[in-house]
Design an enzyme around this catalytic site. Structure first.
Site, PDB file in Angstrom:
ATOM      1  N   GLY A 716      43.505   3.278  41.403  1.00 35.98           N
ATOM      2  CA  GLY A 716      44.700   4.044  41.710  1.00 35.98           C
ATOM      3  C   GLY A 716      45.677   4.019  40.558  1.00 35.98           C
ATOM      4  O   GLY A 716      45.434   3.399  39.512  1.00 35.98           O
ATOM      5  N   CYS A 717      46.797   4.670  40.722  1.00 38.06           N
ATOM      6  CA  CYS A 717      47.786   4.806  39.653  1.00 38.06           C
ATOM      7  C   CYS A 717      48.494   3.478  39.373  1.00 38.06           C
ATOM      8  O   CYS A 717      48.952   2.799  40.302  1.00 38.06           O
ATOM      9  CB  CYS A 717      48.827   5.855  40.037  1.00 38.06           C
ATOM     10  SG  CYS A 717      48.190   7.536  40.083  1.00 38.06           S
ATOM     11  N   SER A 718      48.562   3.118  38.097  1.00 40.33           N
ATOM     12  CA  SER A 718      49.324   1.942  37.626  1.00 40.33           C
ATOM     13  C   SER A 718      48.991   0.690  38.423  1.00 40.33           C
ATOM     14  O   SER A 718      49.852  -0.168  38.654  1.00 40.33           O
ATOM     15  CB  SER A 718      50.837   2.223  37.711  1.00 40.33           C
ATOM     16  OG  SER A 718      51.185   3.344  36.931  1.00 40.33           O
TER      17      SER A 718
END
Length: 833
Positions: A716-718
């Site tokens: 997932g993001c970051s």
């Protein structure tokens, strides 16, 4: 506040309770005599002569004004802060005087102000040494020069007379006293700044002894970093006549000890918080008590003796541990290479050293590089969240162009970091194995080249001096020669190492200069030296390639080679694994050596020793998961938010078909107990959703696990980004998983688009062996170059190797997407029948 009581004495008694608050002794004898002339002087003399005995008999007892402890501490603190401000203005003498005044306070030695004052005093002495060295004809370039430890074989030092025949006419035996401002003055000035460095070193040791017990993490990092720098300068500047008695471990391990200490504190605080009684939040939290009788630090000297045995020698032989530390002023990188059974190798890299040699070079310092990276990350994140608005004409084309421009921009930034910051010293990250016979042959060629081109060695050989006849030349440490080898395969077509070799050759000449072998830089033909060094490298790598081809035909191939990065808190944001010199290599990150030690020991306690796996999976070091015959357990969480339909379509059929024994949560958010159970009981957890899953499980819950058994993939993001907190330690999901004992965590440093990270994840899972080849449908939009410096046919890859290979062709954007994926932890291998 206490009220001071001052007894009245004679008229000559004075009580001074001003800013100083010093002890005041009453009595007429306290006043300084004032010279008087003429009649007044005669009367004073007559007055003095009569009552001397009587006055002495009637003199009151001294009155001592005891300053309040809090006021004394406050005054000393103000003085230290004033001195720190003066240090920024380079007012060394004034700062030293004020710090000495602060030291006179009676309470300073027993207070927490001591480390700060000692650190400031060490900074003052270091600054004075730098200015003194700037006036020295030899060491004036040291601040812009790369320094290594060790630099010489066995750190043997030659005297100036032996190493340089040019000094023979003015040797100390032939009249050092008559040298005047010549040779004797140089030796005197050298003794001054070496003494200042030694004194600074002593102050830092004293500061560390107190800070390790009660100092905050920022202070410990500052002290340890400066201790390493002072140690490096001492080893470089101390001649045979003023040899520095500095323990090598203090230079090599001080930064690692600081990381270990802070990591142990975090672990203890976590354990104490876990076992502390719960309260409703309206009462003051209880003081944290140690859960064991062991101190948080066993003492600096004891830790130095233990660190090689307890932390380095337990690391597998084919693993490298590379520590990267940033100096206090963000001007230097200190890189330390640690390997089991070998002495540590430390290099200090001034980031602007190229500018000092070539005034036409553009300045590219740490602040510029970091600002550029953060700006790129900001724009990458912005394009990720604007990707859904594609209704306007040309919006899609504009979006793709913006992503491609960011990909190229990040590529250029990483190339600049390697070329300007690392330069020729990028070889320290190489994963080549030492070939003793070939290295000895390269060493012979390299020494012959130096004898041919260096004026000092031509003169030594030509004059047949006693030193030359005895073979007493400065011998470089083998680690320095391996920096040349680590540049890469010189036999590859189109290889150009000119800039890197020039950087290293300047470094070698600097070493000779600092250790007594003098050469004028403008008299050295560096171009010819570069050509001959490159030819020697060609010979070395030709022999290596020939031997590698023979071993591959015989079925012998190096496996399990791995590098662990230990990074300062300001360096985690950089995608080091995607630098050109490290592309395709198996590289993971760890918070500290203490965390690495825990994972290695837990793995060895739970699994058979390496080499007893029957020629199978257990023949390589790392964490092993056997999914054969229902032994291993796993789980996956797919599209928990319900808005990632493309991700569910990509992975749903493949996971359901090939991982039927895994527990799964699809298209619904998991509860925190479910997530927690997966981490505690499963061997592998795959997460395909937004972010790191922090919206489903709190970081505190992860940290409080007895042990996070699962290796975790957070697509997932970051999901692996750490949040900086100024002087405090960073925090983030990856940190939580490492604290709880997870063997490995895969995540991203910035935001990513779902389709491209899906391509990456599919390629990674297939390469790793969790999914069979072709299980994830390929949309044909990935690069799929199949590159990777560690590709080994159908042999098992670790999770770290699978991530490295997926970076090279698993997704469309090599830098915007693939460079953001990193691994925290150790190599994890899976086995499936």
């Amino acid at each position: 506040m206490k009220k001071l009581k001052i007894e009245e004495g004679s008229k000559g008694t004075t009580a001074r309770g001003g800013v100083g608050g010093r002890k005041v002794v009453g009595g007429g004898g306290v006043k300084k005599p004032v010279r008087k002339t003429g009649a007044a002087g005669a009367r004073a003399a007559a007055t003095k002569a009569k009552p001397v005995v009587k006055a002495a008999a009637a003199a009151p007892e001294p009155v001592v004004v005891v300053e309040d402890a809090q006021l004394a501490k406050l005054r000393a603190s103000i003085l230290v802060q004033k001195a720190v401000l003066m240090l920024k203005q380079k007012e060394w003498a004034g700062a030293q005087s004020i710090l000495s005044e602060a030291a006179s306070a009676t309470t300073v030695k027993s207070s927490d102000l001591l480390p700060t004052r000692q650190l400031a005093m060490a900074s003052c002495l270091l600054g004075m040494s730098m200015e003194q060295m700037a006036q020295d004809p030899v060491f004036s370039v040291i601040q812009d020069s790369t320094i290594s430890f060790p630099a010489l074989s066995g750190m043997e030092r030659l005297s100036l007379v032996q190493a340089s025949p040019m000094k023979a006419a003015t040797s100390p035996k032939k009249g050092a006293r008559a040298a005047g401002k010549g040779e004797g003055a140089k030796d005197l000035s050298q003794g001054v700044y070496v003494d200042n460095l030694r004194e600074a070193h002593d102050y830092l040791l004293e500061a560390h002894s107190v800070a390790s017990k009660s100092g905050d993490s920022a202070l410990i990092h500052k002290i340890s970093g400066m201790l390493q720098h002072v140690g490096l300068f001492l080893t470089a500047t101390s001649s045979s006549r003023t040899k520095a008695t500095i323990h090598s471990a203090q230079t090599s391990y001080s930064v690692e000890l600081a990381r270990n200490l802070i990591w142990r504190r975090e672990r203890k605080a976590m354990i104490q918080e876990k076992h502390a009684p719960r309260h409703d939040g309206t009462e003051w939290p209880p003081a944290l008590q140690s859960v064991t009788s062991r101190r948080s630090s066993l003492g600096f000297t004891l830790d130095l003796h233990k660190i090689q045995r307890d932390y380095i020698d337990i690391v597998p032989k084919n693993w490298n541990v590379i520590s990267i530390a940033l100096s206090e002023g963000n001007q230097d990188l200190c890189i330390t290479k640690l390997q089991a059974g070998q002495n540590p190798f430390v290099i200090r890299l001034p980031l602007e050293r190229a500018t000092s040699r070539d005034a036409d070079s553009d300045v590219f310092n740490f602040q510029q590089g970091r600002s550029e990276l953060l700006d790129i990350i900001k724009e990458i994140n912005a394009t990720c969240h604007s990707a859904k608005d594609m209704n306007q004409k040309g919006a899609k084309t504009e979006w793709w162009n913006a992503r491609e421009a960011l990909d190229e921009r990040l590529k250029e930034l990483l190339e600049n970091i390697e070329q300007i910051w690392l330069g020729g010293f990028r070889g320290i990250f190489s994963q080549h194995c030492r070939k003793a016979d070939l290295l000895a042959r390269f060493q012979k060629s390299f020494l012959a080249m130096m004898d041919k081109h260096l004026p000092s060695r031509r003169q030594v050989r030509g004059k047949k001096t006693k030193a030359a006849a005895a073979g007493q030349k400065v011998q470089l440490d083998l680690n320095i020669l391996e920096l040349f080898i680590g540049l890469g395969d010189a036999t590859r077509p189109g290889t150009d190492f000119d800039d890197e070799l020039t950087d290293l050759l300047y470094f070698v000449v600097d070493i000779l200069q600092f250790h007594g072998e003098r050469n004028a830089y403008d008299e050295i033909d560096f171009d010819s030296m570069v050509v001959e060094t490159f030819d020697a490298l060609m010979g070395y790598h030709s022999a290596v390639n020939e031997g590698r081809s023979r071993s591959s035909r015989g079925g012998e191939e190096e496996t399990g080679i791995h590098t662990v990065l230990l990074l300062d808190k300001a360096l985690h944001v950089f995608p080091w694994e995607s630098l050109p010199c490290m592309q395709g290599l198996a590289i993971s990150r760890m918070p500290s050596l203490a965390c690495l030690r825990r994972l290695i020991l837990e793995q060895r306690l739970s699994e058979p020793p390496v080499g007893e796996g029957g020629g199978g999976l257990l023949d390589v070091e790392g964490h092993h998961v056997d999914f054969g015959k229902g032994k291993g357990k796993g789980a996956y969480i797919l599209n928990p938010s319900g808005d990632l339909a493309a991700t569910q379509k990509t992975f749903g059929p493949a996971l359901e078909k090939n991982l039927s024994s895994f527990e799964s949560i699809i298209s619904r958010p998991p509860t925190e107990p479910e997530f927690e159970r997966f981490l505690a009981e499963k061997d592998l957890l795959l997460y395909f959703g937004h972010g790191s899953g922090a919206q489903y499980i709190r970081g505190r819950t992860i940290r409080r696990l007895d042990r996070c058994k699962a290796a975790v993939l957070l697509m997932g993001c970051s999901s692996a980004a750490l949040t900086e907190a100024g002087e405090f330690e960073p925090s983030g999901p990856a940190w939580n998983y490492m604290l709880s004992g997870s063997p490995a965590v895969v995540g991203t440093l910035w935001d990513v688009t779902d389709r491209d990270i899906d391509r990456f994840a599919g390629r990674m899972l297939e390469t790793w062996g969790v999914l069979p080849k072709g299980a994830v449908e390929d949309d044909g939009k990935g690069r799929n170059t199949g590159k990777g410096k560690r590709a080994r046919g159908d042999k098992k890859r670790s999770l770290v190797e699978a991530v490295a290979e997926a970076r090279e062709g698993g997704c469309r954007f090599r830098y915007v997407t693939a460079a953001g994926v990193v691994v925290y932890g150790v190599p994890v291998y899976v086995w499936k029948e």
